[in-house]
Design a protein around this motif. Structure first.
Motif, mmCIF file in Angstrom:
data_model
loop_
_atom_site.group_PDB
_atom_site.id
_atom_site.type_symbol
_atom_site.label_atom_id
_atom_site.label_comp_id
_atom_site.label_asym_id
_atom_site.label_seq_id
_atom_site.Cartn_x
_atom_site.Cartn_y
_atom_site.Cartn_z
ATOM 1 N N TRP A 82 0.810 -1.244 0.289
ATOM 2 C CA TRP A 82 0.054 -0.072 -0.118
ATOM 3 C C TRP A 82 1.037 1.219 0.041
ATOM 4 O O TRP A 82 0.625 2.197 -0.728
ATOM 5 C CB TRP A 82 -1.096 -0.101 1.168
ATOM 6 C CG TRP A 82 -2.209 -0.867 0.916
ATOM 7 C CD1 TRP A 82 -2.444 -1.924 1.523
ATOM 8 C CD2 TRP A 82 -3.199 -0.526 0.064
ATOM 9 N NE1 TRP A 82 -3.772 -2.303 0.993
ATOM 10 C CE2 TRP A 82 -4.285 -1.371 0.102
ATOM 11 C CE3 TRP A 82 -3.554 0.725 -0.666
ATOM 12 C CZ2 TRP A 82 -5.550 -1.403 -0.461
ATOM 13 C CZ3 TRP A 82 -4.749 0.612 -1.236
ATOM 14 C CH2 TRP A 82 -5.792 -0.272 -1.297
ATOM 15 N N ARG A 83 1.949 1.172 0.810
ATOM 16 C CA ARG A 83 2.798 2.418 0.777
ATOM 17 C C ARG A 83 3.398 2.656 -0.510
ATOM 18 O O ARG A 83 3.508 3.918 -1.030
ATOM 19 C CB ARG A 83 3.848 2.251 1.728
ATOM 20 C CG ARG A 83 3.443 2.566 3.383
ATOM 21 C CD ARG A 83 4.338 2.443 4.322
ATOM 22 N NE ARG A 83 5.468 3.446 4.184
ATOM 23 C CZ ARG A 83 6.743 3.036 4.179
ATOM 24 N NH1 ARG A 83 7.160 1.658 4.578
ATOM 25 N NH2 ARG A 83 7.675 3.937 4.108
ATOM 26 N N ARG A 84 3.967 1.648 -1.148
ATOM 27 C CA ARG A 84 4.578 1.835 -2.583
ATOM 28 C C ARG A 84 3.604 2.277 -3.377
ATOM 29 O O ARG A 84 3.729 2.874 -4.501
ATOM 30 C CB ARG A 84 4.900 0.621 -2.961
ATOM 31 C CG ARG A 84 6.357 0.049 -1.922
ATOM 32 C CD ARG A 84 7.079 -1.213 -2.329
ATOM 33 N NE ARG A 84 7.685 -1.258 -3.505
ATOM 34 C CZ ARG A 84 8.999 -1.287 -3.629
ATOM 35 N NH1 ARG A 84 9.585 -0.700 -2.759
ATOM 36 N NH2 ARG A 84 9.548 -1.041 -4.887
ATOM 37 N N HIS A 85 2.314 1.562 -3.485
ATOM 38 C CA HIS A 85 0.956 2.056 -4.368
ATOM 39 C C HIS A 85 0.712 3.286 -4.338
ATOM 40 O O HIS A 85 0.131 4.028 -5.062
ATOM 41 C CB HIS A 85 0.019 0.928 -4.209
ATOM 42 C CG HIS A 85 -1.335 1.190 -5.013
ATOM 43 N ND1 HIS A 85 -0.858 1.448 -6.465
ATOM 44 C CD2 HIS A 85 -2.445 1.196 -4.780
ATOM 45 C CE1 HIS A 85 -2.338 1.515 -7.108
ATOM 46 N NE2 HIS A 85 -3.190 1.387 -6.169
ATOM 47 N N ALA A 86 1.144 4.094 -3.069
ATOM 48 C CA ALA A 86 0.501 5.414 -3.023
ATOM 49 C C ALA A 86 1.670 6.281 -3.898
ATOM 50 O O ALA A 86 1.180 7.620 -3.794
ATOM 51 C CB ALA A 86 0.685 5.869 -1.641
ATOM 52 N N SER A 87 2.408 5.788 -4.539
ATOM 53 C CA SER A 87 3.334 6.700 -5.497
ATOM 54 C C SER A 87 2.356 7.140 -6.658
ATOM 55 O O SER A 87 1.766 6.355 -7.280
ATOM 56 C CB SER A 87 4.480 5.707 -5.740
ATOM 57 O OG SER A 87 5.067 6.408 -6.902
ATOM 58 N N PRO A 88 2.650 8.389 -6.894
ATOM 59 C CA PRO A 88 1.953 8.920 -7.994
ATOM 60 C C PRO A 88 2.177 8.081 -9.297
ATOM 61 O O PRO A 88 1.397 8.079 -10.208
ATOM 62 C CB PRO A 88 2.427 10.284 -8.374
ATOM 63 C CG PRO A 88 2.702 10.864 -6.915
ATOM 64 C CD PRO A 88 3.141 9.625 -6.074
ATOM 65 N N TRP A 89 3.648 7.668 -9.493
ATOM 66 C CA TRP A 89 3.703 6.805 -10.434
ATOM 67 C C TRP A 89 3.129 5.571 -10.534
ATOM 68 O O TRP A 89 2.457 5.051 -11.709
ATOM 69 C CB TRP A 89 5.386 6.593 -10.610
ATOM 70 C CG TRP A 89 6.038 7.525 -10.917
ATOM 71 C CD1 TRP A 89 6.971 8.563 -10.144
ATOM 72 C CD2 TRP A 89 6.612 7.672 -12.296
ATOM 73 N NE1 TRP A 89 7.664 9.408 -10.964
ATOM 74 C CE2 TRP A 89 7.628 9.129 -12.078
ATOM 75 C CE3 TRP A 89 6.151 7.471 -13.454
ATOM 76 C CZ2 TRP A 89 7.950 9.710 -13.157
ATOM 77 C CZ3 TRP A 89 6.828 8.133 -14.606
ATOM 78 C CH2 TRP A 89 7.599 9.331 -14.610
ATOM 79 N N SER A 90 2.718 4.955 -9.636
ATOM 80 C CA SER A 90 1.991 3.581 -9.369
ATOM 81 C C SER A 90 0.386 4.132 -9.856
ATOM 82 O O SER A 90 -0.182 3.351 -10.898
ATOM 83 C CB SER A 90 1.962 3.060 -8.168
ATOM 84 O OG SER A 90 1.123 2.155 -7.764
ATOM 85 N N VAL A 91 -0.094 5.091 -9.548
ATOM 86 C CA VAL A 91 -1.334 5.463 -9.745
ATOM 87 C C VAL A 91 -1.614 5.872 -11.201
ATOM 88 O O VAL A 91 -2.347 5.237 -11.869
ATOM 89 C CB VAL A 91 -1.923 6.516 -8.967
ATOM 90 C CG1 VAL A 91 -3.330 7.261 -9.316
ATOM 91 C CG2 VAL A 91 -2.024 6.258 -7.336
ATOM 92 N N TRP A 92 -0.597 6.652 -11.546
ATOM 93 C CA TRP A 92 -0.827 7.040 -13.027
ATOM 94 C C TRP A 92 -0.394 6.074 -14.095
ATOM 95 O O TRP A 92 -1.086 6.130 -15.283
ATOM 96 C CB TRP A 92 -0.147 8.479 -13.390
ATOM 97 C CG TRP A 92 -0.785 9.598 -12.387
ATOM 98 C CD1 TRP A 92 -0.340 10.117 -11.444
ATOM 99 C CD2 TRP A 92 -2.048 10.117 -12.644
ATOM 100 N NE1 TRP A 92 -1.226 11.223 -11.064
ATOM 101 C CE2 TRP A 92 -2.310 10.917 -11.741
ATOM 102 C CE3 TRP A 92 -3.195 9.692 -13.504
ATOM 103 C CZ2 TRP A 92 -3.552 11.791 -11.606
ATOM 104 C CZ3 TRP A 92 -4.490 10.500 -13.693
ATOM 105 C CH2 TRP A 92 -4.673 11.290 -12.408
ATOM 106 N N THR A 93 0.363 5.456 -13.618
ATOM 107 C CA THR A 93 0.671 4.304 -14.717
ATOM 108 C C THR A 93 -0.435 3.218 -14.871
ATOM 109 O O THR A 93 -0.335 2.445 -15.908
ATOM 110 C CB THR A 93 2.124 3.519 -14.575
ATOM 111 O OG1 THR A 93 2.003 3.093 -13.374
ATOM 112 C CG2 THR A 93 3.362 4.450 -14.802
ATOM 113 N N ARG A 94 -1.065 3.054 -13.665
ATOM 114 C CA ARG A 94 -2.143 2.107 -13.915
ATOM 115 C C ARG A 94 -3.257 2.975 -14.556
ATOM 116 O O ARG A 94 -3.842 1.919 -15.454
ATOM 117 C CB ARG A 94 -2.790 1.931 -12.428
ATOM 118 C CG ARG A 94 -1.876 0.744 -11.860
ATOM 119 C CD ARG A 94 -2.391 0.228 -10.137
ATOM 120 N NE ARG A 94 -3.785 -0.166 -10.323
ATOM 121 C CZ ARG A 94 -3.647 -1.626 -10.399
ATOM 122 N NH1 ARG A 94 -2.722 -2.341 -10.393
ATOM 123 N NH2 ARG A 94 -4.978 -2.453 -10.463
#
Length: 180
Positions: free
Chosen positions: A18-30
């Protein structure tokens, strides 16, 4: 059955993920991966079964995505708050959330599922209008849902101080608050 919790279990989301998924890179690449997945599925029209590796690669990416990026250095951005809001929403049984957020989440998820059904129909039948309408409906409802999760997180920060701790760049834990 809680569909949201089932998806969390399917994705094997723990505190670190969850902490890693909070990265904007994670959100926007999804977000960007969804139209690419649609294109990869549609490409079977041009390249036949050679589309399968592209589809498989994107599906693997979507599963791995929350684990690929480091936690955000400054987690007080829109994308991080959206992820925190989803986490707070998933904890709604132990820490109640306002009713208007529960209703909005259900409505937007329903609209997103309807869009997904139209999208699948369009992809199966190779009907461009159904595909694009389904994609827009699904993605639009999902982005609205995600924006709503930002609102939920900000509301919960005002009533549950432990959620504010998630805005610290290196929190010791990101476990949801517990009812007292």
């Amino acid at each position: 059955m809680d569909l949201f919790a089932a998806l969390e279990r399917l994705m094997r989301m723990d505190d670190q993920v969850w902490r890693r998924h909070a990265s904007p890179w994670s959100v926007w690449t999804r977000v960007a991966a969804v139209p690419l997945l649609v294109l990869a599925i549609w490409s079977r029209m041009w390249i036949g079964w050679w589309a399968a590796p592209a589809v498989a690669a994107i599906v693997v990416f979507l599963f791995a995505n929350p684990r690929l990026f480091p936690p955000p250095r400054q987690p007080d951005n829109w994308a991080s708050k959206a992820t925190f809001g989803e986490r707070a929403y998933l904890a709604r049984r132990s820490v109640p959330i306002p009713a208007h957020h529960r209703r909005a989440a259900v409505v937007l998820t329903t609209v997103s599922f309807i869009g997904a059904a139209v999208l699948v129909y369009g992809l199966v039948r190779l009907e461009i209008t159904a595909t694009l309408v389904g994609l827009c409906l699904m993605a639009g409802a999902k982005l609205w849902f995600v924006d709503r999760m930002v609102w939920l997180f900000e509301d919960m920060c005002r009533t549950e101080p432990c959620y504010r701790d998630w805005l610290v760049p290196e929190p010791t834990s990101q476990e949801p608050c517990r009812t007292r």
